[in-house]
Structures are given as C-alpha cells and as structure tokens.
Scaffold this motif. Structure first.
Motif, PDB file in Angstrom:
ATOM      1  N   HIS A  27       0.828  -1.206   0.000  1.00 58.15           N
ATOM      2  CA  HIS A  27       0.000   0.000   0.000  1.00 58.15           C
ATOM      3  C   HIS A  27       0.865   1.259   0.000  1.00 58.15           C
ATOM      4  N   VAL A  28       0.514   2.207  -0.847  1.00 61.92           N
ATOM      5  CA  VAL A  28       1.171   3.509  -0.883  1.00 61.92           C
ATOM      6  C   VAL A  28       0.119   4.598  -1.058  1.00 61.92           C
ATOM      7  N   TYR A  29       0.525   5.813  -0.747  1.00 56.48           N
ATOM      8  CA  TYR A  29      -0.280   6.991  -1.036  1.00 56.48           C
ATOM      9  C   TYR A  29       0.391   7.710  -2.200  1.00 56.48           C
ATOM     10  N   VAL A  30      -0.314   7.836  -3.304  1.00 53.44           N
ATOM     11  CA  VAL A  30       0.235   8.528  -4.458  1.00 53.44           C
ATOM     12  C   VAL A  30       0.131  10.025  -4.202  1.00 53.44           C
ATOM     13  N   ASP A  31       1.223  10.739  -4.432  1.00 48.67           N
ATOM     14  CA  ASP A  31       1.211  12.185  -4.287  1.00 48.67           C
ATOM     15  C   ASP A  31       0.116  12.756  -5.186  1.00 48.67           C
ATOM     16  N   ARG A  35      -7.078   5.527 -11.275  1.00 50.50           N
ATOM     17  CA  ARG A  35      -7.854   5.013 -10.153  1.00 50.50           C
ATOM     18  C   ARG A  35      -7.661   3.506 -10.042  1.00 50.50           C
ATOM     19  N   PRO A  36      -7.853   2.962  -8.847  1.00 47.24           N
ATOM     20  CA  PRO A  36      -7.756   1.509  -8.686  1.00 47.24           C
ATOM     21  C   PRO A  36      -8.841   0.775  -9.484  1.00 47.24           C
ATOM     22  N   GLU A  37      -8.467  -0.354 -10.051  1.00 46.87           N
ATOM     23  CA  GLU A  37      -9.439  -1.247 -10.685  1.00 46.87           C
ATOM     24  C   GLU A  37     -10.244  -1.911  -9.568  1.00 46.87           C
ATOM     25  N   PRO A  38     -11.404  -2.513  -9.872  1.00 53.69           N
ATOM     26  CA  PRO A  38     -12.242  -3.106  -8.821  1.00 53.69           C
ATOM     27  C   PRO A  38     -11.518  -4.112  -7.916  1.00 53.69           C
ATOM     28  N   MET A  39     -10.676  -4.973  -8.472  1.00 56.88           N
ATOM     29  CA  MET A  39      -9.968  -5.963  -7.648  1.00 56.88           C
ATOM     30  C   MET A  39      -9.017  -5.272  -6.662  1.00 56.88           C
ATOM     31  N   GLU A  40      -8.301  -4.284  -7.145  1.00 59.70           N
ATOM     32  CA  GLU A  40      -7.398  -3.527  -6.276  1.00 59.70           C
ATOM     33  C   GLU A  40      -8.195  -2.775  -5.209  1.00 59.70           C
ATOM     34  N   ASP A  41      -9.301  -2.189  -5.608  1.00 65.42           N
ATOM     35  CA  ASP A  41     -10.143  -1.464  -4.666  1.00 65.42           C
ATOM     36  C   ASP A  41     -10.630  -2.387  -3.546  1.00 65.42           C
ATOM     37  N   ASP A  42     -10.985  -3.617  -3.899  1.00 69.21           N
ATOM     38  CA  ASP A  42     -11.403  -4.602  -2.888  1.00 69.21           C
ATOM     39  C   ASP A  42     -10.266  -4.911  -1.921  1.00 69.21           C
ATOM     40  N   MET A  43      -9.046  -5.058  -2.434  1.00 73.06           N
ATOM     41  CA  MET A  43      -7.903  -5.374  -1.571  1.00 73.06           C
ATOM     42  C   MET A  43      -7.537  -4.196  -0.664  1.00 73.06           C
ATOM     43  N   LEU A  44      -7.801  -2.995  -1.100  1.00 71.26           N
ATOM     44  CA  LEU A  44      -7.502  -1.826  -0.269  1.00 71.26           C
ATOM     45  C   LEU A  44      -8.335  -1.818   1.013  1.00 71.26           C
ATOM     46  N   ASP A  45      -9.435  -2.577   1.033  1.00 65.28           N
ATOM     47  CA  ASP A  45     -10.225  -2.713   2.262  1.00 65.28           C
ATOM     48  C   ASP A  45      -9.402  -3.307   3.399  1.00 65.28           C
ATOM     49  N   PHE A  46      -8.331  -4.023   3.060  1.00 61.02           N
ATOM     50  CA  PHE A  46      -7.479  -4.668   4.058  1.00 61.02           C
ATOM     51  C   PHE A  46      -6.258  -3.825   4.434  1.00 61.02           C
ATOM     52  N   VAL A  59      -6.452   3.796   4.882  1.00 63.50           N
ATOM     53  CA  VAL A  59      -6.713   4.087   3.473  1.00 63.50           C
ATOM     54  C   VAL A  59      -7.146   5.541   3.318  1.00 63.50           C
ATOM     55  N   LYS A  60      -6.618   6.169   2.286  1.00 64.39           N
ATOM     56  CA  LYS A  60      -6.934   7.561   1.968  1.00 64.39           C
ATOM     57  C   LYS A  60      -7.392   7.632   0.508  1.00 64.39           C
ATOM     58  N   PRO A  61      -7.933   8.774   0.077  1.00 65.37           N
ATOM     59  CA  PRO A  61      -8.381   8.891  -1.317  1.00 65.37           C
ATOM     60  C   PRO A  61      -7.281   8.625  -2.349  1.00 65.37           C
ATOM     61  N   THR A  62      -6.021   8.834  -1.982  1.00 68.21           N
ATOM     62  CA  THR A  62      -4.914   8.616  -2.936  1.00 68.21           C
ATOM     63  C   THR A  62      -4.253   7.250  -2.755  1.00 68.21           C
ATOM     64  N   SER A  63      -4.864   6.369  -1.982  1.00 72.96           N
ATOM     65  CA  SER A  63      -4.288   5.039  -1.742  1.00 72.96           C
ATOM     66  C   SER A  63      -4.301   4.195  -3.005  1.00 72.96           C
ATOM     67  N   THR A  91       4.733   5.878   1.905  1.00 68.39           N
ATOM     68  CA  THR A  91       4.366   4.604   2.530  1.00 68.39           C
ATOM     69  C   THR A  91       3.694   4.890   3.866  1.00 68.39           C
ATOM     70  N   PRO A  92       2.693   4.078   4.229  1.00 69.93           N
ATOM     71  CA  PRO A  92       2.021   4.283   5.513  1.00 69.93           C
ATOM     72  C   PRO A  92       2.932   3.867   6.676  1.00 69.93           C
ATOM     73  N   SER A  93       2.517   4.196   7.880  1.00 68.34           N
ATOM     74  CA  SER A  93       3.329   3.863   9.056  1.00 68.34           C
ATOM     75  C   SER A  93       3.391   2.364   9.293  1.00 68.34           C
ATOM     76  N   ARG A  94       2.434   1.622   8.750  1.00 63.40           N
ATOM     77  CA  ARG A  94       2.487   0.148   8.796  1.00 63.40           C
ATOM     78  C   ARG A  94       1.665  -0.400   7.651  1.00 63.40           C
ATOM     79  N   GLN A  95       1.914  -1.644   7.321  1.00 62.76           N
ATOM     80  CA  GLN A  95       1.199  -2.316   6.236  1.00 62.76           C
ATOM     81  C   GLN A  95       0.199  -3.303   6.803  1.00 62.76           C
ATOM     82  N   GLY A  96      -0.819  -3.593   5.987  1.00 63.02           N
ATOM     83  CA  GLY A  96      -1.779  -4.645   6.318  1.00 63.02           C
ATOM     84  C   GLY A  96      -2.815  -4.335   7.317  1.00 63.02           C
TER      85      GLY A  96
END
Length: 106
Positions: A50-54, A63-74, A78-82, A101-106
């Motif tokens: 997971h990253v935050y795009v500037d 934008r994330p595709e549907p599969m990626e968007d589903d995985m971002l739930d985990f 999560v932010k609008p630029t995730s 990068t976020p302060s932690r992953q997952g």
C-alpha cells in the motif's frame, strides 16, 4: 529510466530508478525500500504494498481497478490517494513519481 521517490512515514525519502513496465512494488523490492512488504509478490492478493500517491500524480497513475479497490479494504489507513504499488506500472511519463508509505502495512 523512470525515477520514483518513496517517502516513509517519518518523512525520509529515497529516490530509485526503475525500468518502464515494472511495477512500483517491484522497483521498491529490488531497491530495498523499507515500508513495502509485498507478501503476495504482486498478485494483488494482499495489501502489504500500500502507498499513497502524491496528489500531483493521481491523474497519471489512475484510479484503482475493482480488484485492487477490494484489496484496499485490508490496508491500514486508506486515503483517497491510496493505491497498491503492485498495480502501478511504470511508464516514461511517470518519471518523478512520488509515493508515500504508511506507518504500517496490512
């Protein structure tokens, strides 16, 4: 070769080069960028890359595709630029891309 700057949760930045066609996650792993765990190896089956795009780059990365968007739930915080870095393919017009990068992953 496109360059990507990774900024960690503490504000430390690392700029690395990657080849067009590689994913941002692959470039991070090859260059030992901390904060990208990539437990699934880029299969879009986890959220540990997971990253935050500037904001200056969100239109170009898309934008994330549907599969990626589903995985971002985990993903953590999560932010609008995730995005999942395994789903962002480098292109020449992404030279200079900045992600955080976020302060932690997952």
């Amino acid at each position: 070769m496109p360059q990507v700057t990774f900024i960690d949760a503490h504000g430390e930045s690392r700029t690395v080069e990657g080849e067009a066609g590689a994913t941002v996650m692959e470039v991070a792993i090859r260059n030992g960028v901390p904060g990208i765990e990539a437990e699934c190896g880029g299969a879009c089956a986890c959220a540990t890359c997971h990253v935050y795009v500037d904001e200056a780059w969100t239109a170009k990365t898309g934008r994330p595709e549907p599969m990626e968007d589903d995985m971002l739930d985990f993903a953590f915080e999560v932010k609008p630029t995730s995005r999942l870095s395994c789903q962002i393919k480098l292109r020449d017009d992404l030279d200079g891309l900045v992600v955080r990068t976020p302060s932690r992953q997952g």
